[in-house]
Scaffold this motif. Structure first.
Motif, PDB file in Angstrom:
ATOM      1  N   UNK A 142     -32.992 -16.881   7.534  1.00 31.53           N
ATOM      2  CA  UNK A 142     -33.818 -16.027   8.193  1.00 31.53           C
ATOM      3  C   UNK A 142     -33.730 -14.672   8.055  1.00 31.53           C
ATOM      4  N   UNK A 143     -34.128 -13.997   9.153  1.00 31.98           N
ATOM      5  CA  UNK A 143     -33.920 -12.484   9.271  1.00 31.98           C
ATOM      6  C   UNK A 143     -33.527 -12.254  10.734  1.00 31.98           C
ATOM      7  N   UNK A 144     -32.806 -11.214  10.787  1.00 29.27           N
ATOM      8  CA  UNK A 144     -32.428 -10.746  12.319  1.00 29.27           C
ATOM      9  C   UNK A 144     -32.527  -9.155  12.443  1.00 29.27           C
ATOM     10  N   UNK A 145     -32.949  -8.375  13.581  1.00 29.34           N
ATOM     11  CA  UNK A 145     -33.276  -7.203  13.442  1.00 29.34           C
ATOM     12  C   UNK A 145     -32.760  -6.696  14.910  1.00 29.34           C
ATOM     13  N   UNK A 146     -32.026  -5.597  14.681  1.00 32.23           N
ATOM     14  CA  UNK A 146     -31.247  -4.778  15.784  1.00 32.23           C
ATOM     15  C   UNK A 146     -32.012  -3.496  15.940  1.00 32.23           C
ATOM     16  N   UNK A 147     -31.853  -2.933  17.059  1.00 30.03           N
ATOM     17  CA  UNK A 147     -32.470  -1.512  17.424  1.00 30.03           C
ATOM     18  C   UNK A 147     -31.388  -0.835  18.283  1.00 30.03           C
TER      19      UNK A 147
ATOM     20  N   UNK B 131     -31.436  -7.519   8.343  1.00 33.49           N
ATOM     21  CA  UNK B 131     -30.815  -8.220   7.228  1.00 33.49           C
ATOM     22  C   UNK B 131     -31.154  -9.549   7.055  1.00 33.49           C
ATOM     23  N   UNK B 132     -31.206 -10.481   6.008  1.00 36.14           N
ATOM     24  CA  UNK B 132     -31.383 -11.534   5.874  1.00 36.14           C
ATOM     25  C   UNK B 132     -29.958 -12.299   6.165  1.00 36.14           C
ATOM     26  N   UNK B 133     -30.343 -13.734   6.569  1.00 32.78           N
ATOM     27  CA  UNK B 133     -29.154 -14.439   6.721  1.00 32.78           C
ATOM     28  C   UNK B 133     -29.313 -15.968   6.253  1.00 32.78           C
ATOM     29  N   UNK B 134     -28.160 -16.596   6.163  1.00 33.74           N
ATOM     30  CA  UNK B 134     -28.072 -18.106   5.586  1.00 33.74           C
ATOM     31  C   UNK B 134     -27.365 -18.792   6.362  1.00 33.74           C
ATOM     32  N   UNK B 135     -27.612 -19.978   6.731  1.00 33.70           N
ATOM     33  CA  UNK B 135     -26.624 -21.185   7.211  1.00 33.70           C
ATOM     34  C   UNK B 135     -25.833 -21.778   5.970  1.00 33.70           C
ATOM     35  N   UNK B 136     -24.522 -21.441   5.660  1.00 36.46           N
ATOM     36  CA  UNK B 136     -23.991 -22.039   4.848  1.00 36.46           C
ATOM     37  C   UNK B 136     -23.219 -23.078   5.085  1.00 36.46           C
ATOM     38  N   UNK B 137     -23.045 -23.748   6.261  1.00 38.98           N
ATOM     39  CA  UNK B 137     -22.767 -25.046   6.766  1.00 38.98           C
ATOM     40  C   UNK B 137     -22.833 -25.094   8.214  1.00 38.98           C
ATOM     41  N   UNK B 138     -22.825 -26.195   8.821  1.00 36.19           N
ATOM     42  CA  UNK B 138     -22.936 -26.344  10.309  1.00 36.19           C
ATOM     43  C   UNK B 138     -22.237 -25.667  11.092  1.00 36.19           C
ATOM     44  N   UNK B 139     -22.832 -24.436  11.800  1.00 35.65           N
ATOM     45  CA  UNK B 139     -22.325 -23.588  12.495  1.00 35.65           C
ATOM     46  C   UNK B 139     -21.625 -22.340  12.158  1.00 35.65           C
ATOM     47  N   UNK B 140     -22.103 -22.325  10.783  1.00 36.38           N
ATOM     48  CA  UNK B 140     -21.363 -21.032   9.987  1.00 36.38           C
ATOM     49  C   UNK B 140     -22.771 -20.319   9.441  1.00 36.38           C
ATOM     50  N   UNK B 141     -23.049 -19.082   9.801  1.00 30.37           N
ATOM     51  CA  UNK B 141     -24.048 -18.262   9.243  1.00 30.37           C
ATOM     52  C   UNK B 141     -23.570 -17.155   8.570  1.00 30.37           C
ATOM     53  N   UNK B 142     -23.880 -16.625   7.342  1.00 26.80           N
ATOM     54  CA  UNK B 142     -23.466 -15.287   6.592  1.00 26.80           C
ATOM     55  C   UNK B 142     -24.526 -14.655   6.406  1.00 26.80           C
ATOM     56  N   UNK B 143     -24.300 -13.225   5.986  1.00 33.41           N
ATOM     57  CA  UNK B 143     -25.500 -12.311   5.648  1.00 33.41           C
ATOM     58  C   UNK B 143     -25.595 -12.929   4.248  1.00 33.41           C
ATOM     59  N   UNK B 144     -26.982 -12.892   3.916  1.00 38.31           N
ATOM     60  CA  UNK B 144     -27.378 -13.392   2.483  1.00 38.31           C
ATOM     61  C   UNK B 144     -26.949 -12.288   1.388  1.00 38.31           C
ATOM     62  N   UNK B 145     -27.169 -11.141   1.630  1.00 39.39           N
ATOM     63  CA  UNK B 145     -26.735  -9.972   0.729  1.00 39.39           C
ATOM     64  C   UNK B 145     -26.462  -8.835   1.426  1.00 39.39           C
ATOM     65  N   UNK B 146     -25.127  -8.530   1.360  1.00 38.20           N
ATOM     66  CA  UNK B 146     -24.469  -7.369   2.407  1.00 38.20           C
ATOM     67  C   UNK B 146     -24.838  -5.990   1.626  1.00 38.20           C
ATOM     68  N   UNK B 147     -25.669  -5.981   0.451  1.00 41.92           N
ATOM     69  CA  UNK B 147     -25.940  -4.809  -0.227  1.00 41.92           C
ATOM     70  C   UNK B 147     -27.402  -4.521   0.150  1.00 41.92           C
ATOM     71  N   UNK B 148     -28.094  -5.545   1.090  1.00 41.54           N
ATOM     72  CA  UNK B 148     -29.491  -5.221   1.287  1.00 41.54           C
ATOM     73  C   UNK B 148     -29.716  -5.163   2.945  1.00 41.54           C
ATOM     74  N   UNK B 149     -29.097  -4.528   3.600  1.00 42.88           N
ATOM     75  CA  UNK B 149     -29.459  -4.094   4.781  1.00 42.88           C
ATOM     76  C   UNK B 149     -30.535  -3.067   4.940  1.00 42.88           C
ATOM     77  N   UNK B 150     -31.858  -3.418   5.801  1.00 44.28           N
ATOM     78  CA  UNK B 150     -32.999  -2.482   5.711  1.00 44.28           C
ATOM     79  C   UNK B 150     -32.689  -1.833   6.853  1.00 44.28           C
ATOM     80  N   UNK B 151     -33.142  -0.422   6.868  1.00 43.64           N
ATOM     81  CA  UNK B 151     -32.876   0.603   8.012  1.00 43.64           C
ATOM     82  C   UNK B 151     -33.311   1.758   7.831  1.00 43.64           C
ATOM     83  N   UNK B 152     -33.989   2.279   9.026  1.00 48.79           N
ATOM     84  CA  UNK B 152     -34.513   3.556   8.760  1.00 48.79           C
ATOM     85  C   UNK B 152     -33.428   4.793   8.913  1.00 48.79           C
ATOM     86  N   UNK B 153     -32.207   4.468   9.153  1.00 53.33           N
ATOM     87  CA  UNK B 153     -31.003   5.291   9.434  1.00 53.33           C
ATOM     88  C   UNK B 153     -30.603   5.735   7.917  1.00 53.33           C
TER      89      UNK B 153
END
Length: 147
Positions: free
Chosen positions: A44-49, A61-83
């Motif tokens: 999925x995706x998560x957004x913070x303001x 950024x996009x995230x993925x569940x890699x195993x039960x109880x463990x989630x990680x960024x899908x692509x650390x180079x793909x953080x969307x922002x207006x900053x």
């Protein structure tokens, strides 16, 4: 939660790399979906303001569940922002140059906790309303289309 790509339409907020990066972002929402129909790995995706003096800074950024109880960024180079991060000479850093600074923000956030909450709830989880858009000056307002 609005789609993460809408962050590109938010007014830019400029900040020098030497200035402390904000650490007090608010959870705006987390969306859960599946990217692989066969494995059914949740993703999925998560957004913070961060509401700041210059407007609202959003990061997503996009995230993925890699195993039960463990989630990680899908692509650390793909953080969307207006900053827009500025270098020493006042130039806007490229996405590649800004990536490590944006990842420092991500690492400091309790985003994995919010993703786990969304996974337990089985869908969207929004916590903060979308920032209000500033009105355009009258001279720049779009002309209505006749019906």
């Amino acid at each position: 939660m609005p789609p993460a790509w809408t962050l590109r339409a938010w007014p830019p907020v400029y900040r020098a790399v030497g200035q402390p990066l904000p650490r007090h972002f608010e959870h705006h929402g987390t969306h859960v979906f599946c990217t692989d129909a066969h494995a059914r790995a949740p993703a999925g995706q998560t957004m913070w303001v961060w509401p700041c003096d210059d407007g609202h800074v959003g990061v997503a950024w996009d995230w993925v569940q890699v195993s039960r109880g463990v989630v990680a960024m899908l692509d650390p180079m793909a953080v969307l922002t207006n900053l827009k991060l500025l270098g020493d000479a006042g130039e806007v850093l490229t996405a590649w140059q800004a990536a490590r600074h944006l990842n420092a923000i991500v690492v400091a956030l309790p985003w994995q906790r919010e993703v786990h909450r969304a996974l337990e709830g089985g869908g969207d989880r929004a916590a903060v309303p979308a920032p209000r858009r500033r009105a355009l000056p009258a001279a720049a307002a779009p002309v209505p289309t006749p019906r």
